[in-house]
Design a protein around this motif. Structure first.
Motif: not given
Ligand code: HEM
Length: 308
Positions: A32, A71, A182, A186, A189, A221, A228, A251, A264-266, A271, A273-275
């Protein structure tokens, strides 16, 4: 995967296959970094995304390169912190009652947007209170990101509305850009997931037969796409690419099958997702409250065969 390549104009590869998505998301040739030169359409697409998902020249964390110096540590710290919160919400504590009430059928779509923004904001600041303005600000930024209407985009930009919306959100969470992104992406979603849960809960047969895990799974979802960019020229899965080629990982569709829910969260990627645990725990907690109270109200409203 399907590449659209016209030299100088466009060089975009759309990836729909789950295995290929996993391969690309873990291959260090794709990242990225998002270099801002190359075919015109690539540059336009990147500029728009970076303009929307940054504030005062700082990119939102989900757009930072893998090797960004802060990061990975921030991602790990948030992952650990949210996992503690996941344990707190998974059994459906009273703090989830407003969301549960909405899922039971009480309240408008706007109300849900507000409640979800507040739940996310409070992960970062205990006293965070969502307002109609903060909710509208998040909706506007998201709309700008998905809109292909150039005139509207220019309007938002030139009037300063886009920057004001992000500045407002940042001011409510002490400038934490993870919280800001977020509350914008987020949030949507999770809102979509709770709409789905409301549908499930409205069906008495599903409500009584569905396990919490199954209900949660129905409501998760993935983001429709993540992006990328190739750092070098080469070939992947038989598809040639050049430095700067953009890869759109689909995705949303790829995560549909039972074997592909990691997308869903990879979860298998650097990368991830922390959640990834907190969101399912939140949904599980809400479903528990909803299915328990609905069962109980059924018990009280219908005399049982044993009593009669
Ligand atoms: C249904 C809810 C959510 C889904 C499906 C989701 C999904 C994802 C996915 C697929 C990525 C990877 C992105 C990438 O590879 O470019 C990601 C990254 C991330 N998500 Fe989530 N997310 C959700 C909720 C949240 C929430 C609630 C937070 C914070 C409280 C959050 C914080 C982040 C952060 C900070 C990253 C970047 C991680 C990194 O690359 O360092 N997400 N999320």
């Amino acid at each position: 995967m399907k590449r659209t390549y016209f030299p100088g104009i466009t060089d975009i590869v759309v990836v729909t296959d789950p295995a290929e998505i996993r391969t690309i998301s873990n291959d260090s040739r794709f990242d990225r970094d998002f270099i801002g030169h190359g075919p015109v359409r690539n540059v336009q697409r990147l500029r728009k995304m970076l303009r929307i998902f940054s504030l005062n020249g700082r990119r939102f964390p989900p757009l930072l390169p893998r090797t960004d110096p802060s990061r990975a540590a921030a991602q790990d710290e948030l992952w650990s912190r949210l996992n503690v919160k996941a344990d707190e919400v998974k059994h459906g504590p009273p703090q989830l009652e407003p969301l549960a009430e909405w899922v039971r059928g009480i309240g408008t779509a706007e109300k849900l947007g507000l409640l979800v923004q507040q739940s996310i904001g409070r992960l970062f600041l205990e006293t965070f209170t969502a307002t109609e303005e903060s909710s509208a600000a998040a909706s506007m930024v998201l709309e700008a990101a998905s809109s292909s209407n150039v005139l509207r985009m220019l309007g938002w930009r030139n009037s300063g509305r886009l920057e004001r919306a992000k500045t407002l959100l940042a001011s409510m969470v002490n400038g934490d850009l993870t919280a800001v992104v977020a509350m914008i992406t987020a949030r949507q979603l999770i809102v979509d997931g709770l709409h789905k849960m409301r549908q499930l809960a409205a069906d008495p047969a599903l409500r009584s037969s569905m396990t919490t895990d199954a209900a949660v799974d129905e409501c998760l979802f993935a983001p429709a796409t993540v992006l990328r960019q190739a750092k070098t020229s080469g070939e992947v899965g038989g598809c040639p690419f050049r430095r700067g080629s953009l890869f759109i990982l689909e995705l949303g569709s790829a995560s549909k099958g039972a074997a592909n829910r990691d997308l869903v969260f990879l979860s298998q990627s650097w990368s991830r997702c922390p959640a990834e645990k907190w969101v399912p725990a939140l949904f599980g907690g809400v479903w528990r409250r909803v299915s328990t109270t609905l069962h109980e109200s059924q018990k009280t409203s219908r005399p049982s065969l044993i009593d009669s």
